[in-house]
Write an enzyme that holds these catalytic residues in place. Structure first.
Site: not given
Ligand code: AMP
Length: 134
Positions: A29-30, A89, A94, A96
């Site tokens: 994750d960025i 978002e 996905h 996490h």
């Protein structure tokens, strides 16, 4: 139109890859909650809600995420790896995976970690190395 995560899985948009197989892809994750915060996605299904997935895709995603979590735990100092699904978002399923030292590490309201490109690359490489041992 392809989602940003489909473009990442195809290599059309850069990411810090940590693991991949034919159907699933994992990358950092960025905007991480903690160093090693990883996202796990299905490559070929773009639904935006995890419980819309066909059971085999869902179970495959969970099995892949489990393996990635084992690799994260081996590579990143932490008490355990936490799991969260938000999808507020990015409209592409996905999971996490967040290395946890305390409960607050899974608080998505907290300030995200600032990491350099070299730091992202180094942590991705060390998780990838552990994944390849499994
Ligand atoms: P959510 O959809 O609420 O689960 O949040 C989407 C997550 O994707 C956030 O934690 C973002 O930091 C992360 N994210 C969005 N774009 C990228 C990207 N290009 N590379 C890596 N992570 C991303």
């Amino acid at each position: 139109m392809a989602t940003i995560f489909t473009k990442i899985a195809k290599g059309e948009i850069p990411s810090y890859k940590v693991a991949e197989n034919d159907d699933y892809y994992a990358f950092l994750d960025i905007n991480p909650l903690a160093a090693g915060h990883t996202l796990v996605i299905p490559k070929h299904v773009e639904d935006d809600y995890i419980f819309h997935l066909e059971e085999d895709v869902y179970l495959g995603l969970c099995a892949f995420a489990r393996k990635v979590a084992v690799a994260i735990k081996a590579a990143v100092p932490c008490k355990r790896v936490g799991v969260a699904v938000l999808g507020m978002e990015v409209p592409h399923v996905h999971i996490h995976l967040v290395p946890l030292s305390s409960e607050s590490d899974l608080d998505f309201r907290k300030e995200k970690l600032a990491m350099t490109a070299d730091e992202f690359a180094a942590i991705a490489a060390s998780i990838q190395k552990e994944y390849e041992k499994l």
